[in-house]
Design a protein around this motif. Structure first.
Motif, mmCIF file in Angstrom:
data_model
loop_
_atom_site.group_PDB
_atom_site.id
_atom_site.type_symbol
_atom_site.label_atom_id
_atom_site.label_comp_id
_atom_site.label_asym_id
_atom_site.label_seq_id
_atom_site.Cartn_x
_atom_site.Cartn_y
_atom_site.Cartn_z
ATOM 1 N N LYS A 566 0.831 -1.207 0.000
ATOM 2 C CA LYS A 566 0.000 0.000 0.000
ATOM 3 C C LYS A 566 0.867 1.259 0.000
ATOM 4 N N ALA A 567 1.911 1.262 0.813
ATOM 5 C CA ALA A 567 2.800 2.433 0.876
ATOM 6 C C ALA A 567 3.496 2.662 -0.456
ATOM 7 N N ASN A 568 3.937 1.598 -1.108
ATOM 8 C CA ASN A 568 4.611 1.739 -2.403
ATOM 9 C C ASN A 568 3.644 2.210 -3.484
ATOM 10 N N THR A 569 2.422 1.725 -3.431
ATOM 11 C CA THR A 569 1.412 2.152 -4.402
ATOM 12 C C THR A 569 1.125 3.643 -4.265
ATOM 13 N N GLN A 570 1.023 4.107 -3.010
ATOM 14 C CA GLN A 570 0.772 5.534 -2.782
ATOM 15 C C GLN A 570 1.958 6.380 -3.223
ATOM 16 N N ARG A 571 3.164 5.883 -2.995
ATOM 17 C CA ARG A 571 4.344 6.640 -3.439
ATOM 18 C C ARG A 571 4.374 6.722 -4.957
ATOM 19 N N ALA A 572 4.058 5.625 -5.630
ATOM 20 C CA ALA A 572 4.042 5.633 -7.098
ATOM 21 C C ALA A 572 3.024 6.634 -7.629
ATOM 22 N N ARG A 573 1.936 6.799 -6.903
ATOM 23 C CA ARG A 573 0.876 7.697 -7.357
ATOM 24 C C ARG A 573 1.187 9.160 -7.045
ATOM 25 N N HIS A 574 1.757 9.424 -5.845
ATOM 26 C CA HIS A 574 1.905 10.811 -5.402
ATOM 27 C C HIS A 574 3.350 11.329 -5.427
ATOM 28 N N TRP A 575 4.319 10.482 -5.119
ATOM 29 C CA TRP A 575 5.709 10.929 -4.978
ATOM 30 C C TRP A 575 6.648 9.940 -5.671
ATOM 31 N N PRO A 576 6.511 9.758 -6.967
ATOM 32 C CA PRO A 576 7.285 8.714 -7.663
ATOM 33 C C PRO A 576 8.794 8.952 -7.668
ATOM 34 N N HIS A 577 9.229 10.187 -7.380
ATOM 35 C CA HIS A 577 10.662 10.489 -7.406
ATOM 36 C C HIS A 577 11.213 10.820 -6.016
ATOM 37 N N LEU A 812 20.542 -1.572 -14.669
ATOM 38 C CA LEU A 812 19.219 -1.856 -15.216
ATOM 39 C C LEU A 812 18.351 -0.599 -15.157
ATOM 40 N N ARG A 813 18.477 0.156 -14.088
ATOM 41 C CA ARG A 813 17.730 1.409 -13.984
ATOM 42 C C ARG A 813 18.139 2.377 -15.094
ATOM 43 N N ALA A 814 19.419 2.387 -15.435
ATOM 44 C CA ALA A 814 19.890 3.260 -16.505
ATOM 45 C C ALA A 814 19.319 2.842 -17.854
ATOM 46 N N GLU A 815 19.105 1.539 -18.035
ATOM 47 C CA GLU A 815 18.554 1.039 -19.304
ATOM 48 C C GLU A 815 17.059 1.306 -19.421
ATOM 49 N N HIS A 816 16.370 1.396 -18.271
ATOM 50 C CA HIS A 816 14.911 1.562 -18.298
ATOM 51 C C HIS A 816 14.493 2.712 -17.368
ATOM 52 N N PRO A 817 14.910 3.929 -17.646
ATOM 53 C CA PRO A 817 14.626 5.043 -16.727
ATOM 54 C C PRO A 817 13.139 5.317 -16.544
ATOM 55 N N ALA A 818 12.369 5.206 -17.596
ATOM 56 C CA ALA A 818 10.935 5.494 -17.482
ATOM 57 C C ALA A 818 10.228 4.436 -16.651
ATOM 58 N N LEU A 819 10.632 3.190 -16.799
ATOM 59 C CA LEU A 819 10.019 2.107 -16.026
ATOM 60 C C LEU A 819 10.200 2.342 -14.531
ATOM 61 N N PHE A 820 11.418 2.657 -14.144
ATOM 62 C CA PHE A 820 11.685 2.849 -12.721
ATOM 63 C C PHE A 820 11.230 4.222 -12.230
ATOM 64 N N THR A 844 5.398 -1.691 -14.239
ATOM 65 C CA THR A 844 5.084 -1.609 -15.665
ATOM 66 C C THR A 844 5.113 -0.158 -16.125
ATOM 67 N N HIS A 845 5.577 0.021 -17.367
ATOM 68 C CA HIS A 845 5.493 1.327 -18.021
ATOM 69 C C HIS A 845 5.436 1.078 -19.511
ATOM 70 N N GLU A 846 4.227 1.341 -20.072
ATOM 71 C CA GLU A 846 3.972 1.019 -21.480
ATOM 72 C C GLU A 846 4.293 -0.459 -21.727
ATOM 73 N N GLU A 847 5.255 -0.753 -22.607
ATOM 74 C CA GLU A 847 5.539 -2.164 -22.905
ATOM 75 C C GLU A 847 6.566 -2.779 -21.954
ATOM 76 N N ALA A 848 7.273 -1.963 -21.208
ATOM 77 C CA ALA A 848 8.312 -2.478 -20.315
ATOM 78 C C ALA A 848 7.686 -3.033 -19.038
ATOM 79 N N LYS A 849 8.184 -4.201 -18.626
ATOM 80 C CA LYS A 849 7.664 -4.842 -17.417
ATOM 81 C C LYS A 849 8.812 -5.439 -16.617
ATOM 82 N N LEU A 850 8.624 -5.443 -15.307
ATOM 83 C CA LEU A 850 9.653 -5.946 -14.403
ATOM 84 C C LEU A 850 8.974 -6.621 -13.219
ATOM 85 N N LEU A 851 9.454 -7.811 -12.862
ATOM 86 C CA LEU A 851 8.949 -8.532 -11.699
ATOM 87 C C LEU A 851 10.050 -8.620 -10.645
#
Length: 910
Positions: A566-577, A812-820, A844-851
Motif C-alpha cells: 500500500k505504501a509503495n502504491t501511494q508513493r508511485a501515485r503521489h511521490w514517484p521520485h 538496469l535502472r539506466a537502461e529503463h529510466p521510465a520504467l523505474f 510496468t510502463h507502457e511495454e516495459a515490465k519488471l517482476l
C-alpha cells in the motif's frame, strides 16, 4: 528538470575534500548512479565534520579545497556523466567561535546591528537582565570562575583594529566601539584622540558602523606605525585583563552576556537548532535573509553545477511551504527538490508542497518493517520484560522524555511561549485572566502529547484537516494528562493553534500576533519531539533496537506485506521520485546492522536463551550472580544487540586482540552516547563517571580475548545471525533499487554497512577496495552472471555480493529510466504454506515490465527447511532473471527454484 536515477551520498570534511571526490567520480559512474548527493560544503566552522554549521553562505569551505579544486570536481562529475544534488541548510548557522561575520556583527552592535533581525533573537525577554542583550552560553564553568581565572581576555586585532573579549582564545566577543574608550584610555595622545572619536559615534547615526570601521582602520595604522602607541595600548589591555572587576564592568556594557553553557536551558533568548547552543536559527522568512543565504546556490542551479537540493530540517522554518515556493520562484531552471521531513505512521506529506518527496526516512522504516516478523512480537516483548523488569509502554516513555526536555534543555523557549500566550490572552477581556503560568503549563502538556512533529498553520491560511486531526488529539490527551487545569484554557489554546481565534471579524485579538505565536509554537514542537523521541526515548526503550530508527515507531513490531504494498502504491501515485534511503549520516544504525538484527525476530526463543547465558557468564565473572550491580539490565540488553548487529564480518571466523581492541573503541563510543542521550544514569552536561565506567568495564569483559567464555558462546550465534542477515541485506537492497522512488546509496554502503550511530557511520570509506572489487567482477557479471554471483554468494562475508547486486540493478535502472521513474506498481500473488515469507511486485510502463521477488524471515527456513511448495504467480509472458539468466513462463513458479541462486530475483520481460 533532471531527475536523478540514483544518488550516492558523499560526506565532505577535512579528511575528504573536493580532490578526493574528483578521484572517486569514475568509480561512482561505473557503479551506476546518476548523481552525487553532496553533504553541505559551504563555509562552516573550522573542523566541522558535517557542514551543517555554515558560517558563510557565499563561500566554499576552505578545509575542503580551493575554488579551483571545486571546479575540477564539478568538471570530473560532468565528464563521468554525473550530476549533483546538494544538501542545504536553511534553518540555522554556526555561531560561537570567531567565524560567522553576521553573528559577530550582532554581538558587536546588539539590536542596532544590520543583522539583528536576521537571527531569531528575543531582544525583550522576561529575563530583564537580557533586555537588548544576546545570551552567549559557551563557557565550560560559571562566569565568575572563568572570569577570575583569566579565561576571558581582551585582545587587539592588529589587522583590522578591532577589540574583542576572547573566551578560551576561541570564542570571539566583539567589544562595541562605543566602549573602546574604556580600553584605549587617555594616557597616549593618539589613543586619547581616537577615544574621543569613538565616544562621538552616536552622532554618526545611522552610519555608526561605517564610521567605526574607519576609526578601527586608523587605530590599526597608528598601532602598527608607532611603537609608543602599540606599547600604550598593550599596557592598557594588560591592566584590564589583570583586573577581573574592571573587565567585568566592561563586559556588562556589551550587547552580549557570556555565560556557562548550562544557563541556556533557562535563559537562552535565540532560537537554536534543537538545543545546540552553537547552531542559531535564522529567519528565512525574511526576503533579505533568503536572498543572502541562497546567493551562491541559486546561481549554481542556474549554471547547471547542481541539479537539485536536499533541504535539511524543513520543520525548523517558520513557514516551510512558503520557503519551498520562494525556492521555486528564485530560478527559472526546474530542479529536483526533496526535504528532510519525518512523518508519523498516520501522516502524509502535504500534497501542495512543490517537492519531489522526502529524503527517505519513511522508506528506511518501511523496508525494515517488512523484513521483521510480526509473529515474534509477543515473545520478544516477554524476553525484554523478563530480562530488564521494565514494562513501561513506549508511549509513556516518549511523553516523559518530552516533558523532561521542556523542563530542562528547552525550558527557556517554553517560558517565552507562555509569556507570548499571556500577551495574546490579555488582548480580550474574555481571556485576560489566563496567566502566563497557566498557559505555559497547558502548552507543555499539548506539546508533550503531539502525535506529529508539527502542524502547518500559515499567515495566509488556517489549519487543514490533518492539522485539525492532530491538534484535536493533542488537546484531548493534554486535558486528560492535566485535568486540574480549567478546560477553558485548552479551549483558548486550541482556537489559537488552529487559527479559529481570529477567524471572525472583531474577535478582539490581533490576527498577526495570534498566528505568529501559533507558528512559533510549531517551530518548538518539532525540536521537542526530536530531542524527546529520537535523542532520549530511543536510548531508553531497548526492546528491539533495530526499530529505534529516525522516523521509526519502536512499538510497531514488523509490517505486513499488504501495508508494504500500500505504501509503495501511494508513493508511485503521489511521490514517484521521492528519495529512498536505508543509511544516512543520521541513522542510528547502518542498514546492514538493522537487517542483521531483523533475524532475531525469526528466532526469538533462541535469542532469549542466548541473552540469559551471556548475562550469567559476564555477571558471574564480576561476582554479580543476582544481576543487581551496574550496568542495569536495560543497558546490558542494549549491549548484546549492539554486538550482534555490528559484529565485524572479518571477526566471524576468529578473533584477534587487535581487532577486538579496534572494535571495542567503536562500542565504547556508542555506549557513551547511548547512556548520555538516554539521560537516566548519565548525561552530557554532568556525566556519571562511576556508572559509565561500570558499563564500559562490562563491555570490555565481553570483548576480552583472555577471558573468552563469553566469546565462545557468542561467536557461533553471531555467525548464524550474520549469515542470515546477509539475506535480509540483499532483500533490502533490491527493494530499495526497484520500488517506486529514487534510491540513495550512503557512502560505502554498496558493500556491508555494519555501522553504529554517528560518528561511527562517518568513518572513512576504502574506495580502493570497492573500485578493485567492481573491476574484478565486471567481466563475470557480463559473461556468466549466475556463476559469478554463486561464487560471491559463497564468499558473502567480503560484501562483494551486495556490490554486484547493487551495480547490476543500477545499470538496469539506466537502461529503463521510465520504467523505474514513472512505472506503475502492483503486488504479486504468492501462494503456499510459506507465502508470508516472500513478497513480490510488478512494475510496468507502457511495454516495459519488471517482476521483483524477495524472500524474508530467513531464520524460519534455516537448517535445511525448504519453501514447502510455495510459488509466485507470474503474469503471462516470457521472463528472464537478471541474476541467474534463468527463463520463466507465466503462471505459478516455485520459489525453491526462483531463489536457488540468491534470496532475491528480478525478472525482466523478454
Amino acid at each position: 528538470m533532471t531527475t536523478p536515477r540514483a544518488t550516492y551520498r558523499l560526506q565532505f570534511h577535512a579528511g575528504f575534500g573536493f580532490k578526493d571526490a574528483t578521484v572517486v567520480a569514475p568509480y561512482l559512474a561505473r557503479l551506476g548512479v546518476s548523481h552525487v548527493y553532496a553533504s553541505p560544503y559551504l563555509k562552516a566552522r573550522p573542523g566541522s565534520t558535517h557542514g551543517y554549521d555554515i558560517t558563510d553562505h557565499l563561500a566554499l569551505n576552505p578545509e575542503l579545497g580551493t575554488e579551483d579544486d571545486f571546479a575540477s570536481m564539478v568538471a570530473a562529475f560532468k565528464a563521468n556523466g554525473l550530476g549533483q544534488i546538494l544538501d542545504f541548510v536553511p534553518n540555522h548557522m554556526g555561531v560561537g567561535g570567531a567565524d560567522n561575520p553576521l553573528w559577530l556583527d550582532v554581538l558587536e552592535w546588539g539590536p542596532q546591528s544590520d543583522y539583528a533581525g536576521w537571527f531569531d533573537i528575543d531582544w525583550d525577554p522576561d529575563r530583564r537582565y537580557l533586555k537588548d542583550k544576546l545570551l552567549v552560553p559557551f563557557l565550560g564553568d560559571q562566569y565568575g570562575s572563568e572570569l577570575k581565572g583569566g579565561k576571558l581576555q581582551v585582545k587587539f586585532d592588529e589587522q583590522d583594529g578591532s577589540l574583542a573579549v576572547w573566551a578560551y582564545d576561541s570564542h570571539k566577543l566583539p567589544i562595541c566601539p562605543l566602549q573602546y574608550d574604556v580600553v584605549l584610555g587617555h594616557d597616549d595622545p593618539e589613543l586619547d584622540r581616537l577615544s574621543d572619536f569613538f565616544s562621538d559615534l552616536p552622532q554618526w547615526r545611522p552610519q555608526m558602523a561605517e564610521r567605526a570601521a574607519t576609526l578601527k582602520s586608523e587605530l590599526a595604522r597608528a598601532a602598527g606605525s608607532h611603537p609608543s602607541v602599540r606599547e600604550a595600548l598593550d599596557a592598557s589591555i594588560a591592566a584590564l585583563n589583570s583586573d577581573w572587576r574592571a573587565l567585568d564592568a566592561l563586559i556588562q556594557q556589551q550587547s552580549w552576556r557570556i555565560a556557562y553553557f548550562g544557563v541556556a536551558g533557562d535563559d537562552i533568548n535565540y532560537r537554536r537548532f534543537f538545543n545546540i547552543n552553537d547552531l542559531a536559527g535564522i529567519r528565512m522568512e525574511l526576503p533579505a535573509v533568503f536572498r543572502h543565504a541562497h546567493g551562491r546556490i541559486i546561481p549554481m542551479i542556474e549554471d547547471g553545477t547542481i541539479d537539485g537540493l536536499r533541504i535539511d530540517h524543513i520543520d525548523g522554518l517558520l513557514d516551510p511551504k512558503a520557503y519551498i515556493e520562494d525556492l521555486r520562484r528564485a530560478t527559472d531552471r526546474p530542479f529536483y527538490l526533496v526535504i528532510e521531513k519525518i512523518l508519523a505512521a498516520h501522516e502524509a506529506l502535504r500534497e501542495d508542497w512543490k517537492v519531489e518527496g522526502t529524503t527517505g526516512y519513511d522508506f528506511t522504516n518501511l523496508v525494515l518493517g517488512v523484513l521483521v516478523n510480526p509473529a515474534a512480537e509477543e515473545a520478544f516483548t516477554a524476553t525484554y520484560h523478563d530480562f530488564t523488569g521494565l514494562r513501561t509502554p513506549f508511549s509513556s516513555i516518549v511523553y516523559d522524555c518530552k516533558i523532561r526536555i521542556m523542563d530542562n534543555e528547552m525550558a527557556s523557549e517554553l517560558n517565552s511561549l507562555g509569556r507570548d500566550a499571556g500577551r495574546v490572552a490579555r488582548q480580550n477581556p474574555m481571556t485576560s485572566d489566563f496567566t502566563k503560568t497557566v498557559l505555559q503549563r497547558a502548552i507543555k502538556q499539548i506539546v508533550a502529547c503531539f502525535p506529529v512533529y508539527r502542524t502547518y498553520i500559515e499567515f495566509e491560511s488556517d489549519s487543514d484537516s490533518a492539522d485539525k486531526r492532530d491538534l484535536d488529539w493533542a488537546i484531548t490527551q493534554a486535558r486528560r494528562r492535566d485535568p486540574a487545569l480549567d478546560p477553558s484554557v485548552f479551549k483558548f489554546l486550541h482556537d489559537l493553534l488552529s487559527g479559529r481565534l481570529t477567524a471572525k471579524p472583531k474577535s478582539g485579538f490581533n490576527r498577526t500576533s495570534v498566528l505568529r505565536l501559533a507558528m512559533k509554537l510549531q517551530q518548538y514542537s518539532g525540536p521537542v519531539m526530536a530531542k524527546g523521541l529520537e535523542d532520549t526515548a530511543f536510548y531508553r526503550y531497548n526492546r528491539f533496537i533495530a526499530l529505534n530508527e529516525v522516523g521509526g515507531e519502536p512499538e510497531r513490531f514488523g509490517l505486513s506485506a499488504g501495508a508494504f504494498h500500500k505504501a509503495n502504491t501511494q508513493r508511485a501515485r503521489h511521490w514517484p521520485h521521492a528519495m529512498l534511503g536505508t543509511s544516512t549520516h543520521d541513522t542510528k544504525r547502518g542498514e546492514d546492522t538493522r537487517a542483521r538484527l531483523a533475524v532475531l525476530a525469526d528466532i526469538p526463543e533462541e535469542w532469549a536463551r542466548q541473552v540469559q547465558t551471556w548475562s550469567r557468564l559476564l555477571r558471574a565473572r564480576r561476582g554479580d550472580v543476582e544481576g543487581n550491580a551496574p550496568p542495569d539490565r536495560n543497558d546490558e540488553y542494549l549491549l548484546y544487540q549492539l554486538l550482534v548487529g555490528s559484529w565485524p564480518v572479518e571477526m566471524l571466523a576468529s578473533t584477534d586482540a587487535e581487532g577486538l581492541k579496534t572494535y571495542g573503541e567503536r562500542i565504547k563510543a556508542t555506549l557513551e552516547k547511548s547512556m548520555r542521550e538516554g539521560k537516566l544514569h548519565s548525561n552530557w552536561s554532568s556525566p556519571d563517571a562511576a556508572y559509565e565506567d561500570a558499563m564500559q568495564s562490562f563491555a570490555r569483559d565481553a570483548l576480552d580475548p583472555n577471558r573468552d567464555s563469553f566469546l565462545a558462546s557468542f561467536l557461533p550465534f553471531v555467525q548464524k545471525v550474520a549469515r542470515l542477515g546477509a539475506e535480509n541485506s540483499l532483500a533490502q537492497a533490491v527493494l530499495k533499487l526497484t520500488v517506486p522512488g529514487m534510491p540513495d546509496l550512503y557512502q560505502g554502503s554498496e558493500m556491508w554497512d555494519l555501522s553504529l550511530v554517528d560518528p561511527d557511520n562517518r568513518r572513512p570509506v576504502d574506495y580502493d577496495v570497492r573500485r578493485q572489487a567492481l573491476g574484478a567482477m565486471e567481466p563475470g557479471l557480463r559473461e556468466s552472471p549466475a556463476e559469478t554471483l554463486a561464487g560471491l554468494r559463497d564468499n558473502w562475508q567480503d560484501g562483494r555480493v551486495k556490490l554486484a547486486v547493487t551495480t547490476m540493478l543500477l545499470r538496469l535502472r539506466a537502461e529503463h529510466p521510465a520504467l523505474f521513474g514513472d512505472g506503475g506498481y502492483e503486488p504479486l500473488t504468492i501462494v503456499g504454506e510459506r507465502s508470508e515469507q516472500a513478497i513480490g511486485f510488478l512494475r510496468t510502463h507502457e511495454e516495459a515490465k519488471l517482476l521483483v521477488l524477495v524472500s524474508r524471515y530467513p531464520g524460519l527456513r534455516d537448517g535445511g527447511i525448504g519453501w514447502e511448495g510455495t510459488a509466485a504467480s507470474l503474469p503471462d509472458g516470457d521472463w528472464v532473471d537478471l541474476f541467474s539468466r534463468r527463463r520463466y513462463q507465466g503462471g505459478n513458479v516455485a520459489l525453491e527454484e526462483v531463489f536457488a541462486l540468491l534470496p532475491v530475483a528480478v525478472l525482466v520481460r523478454s
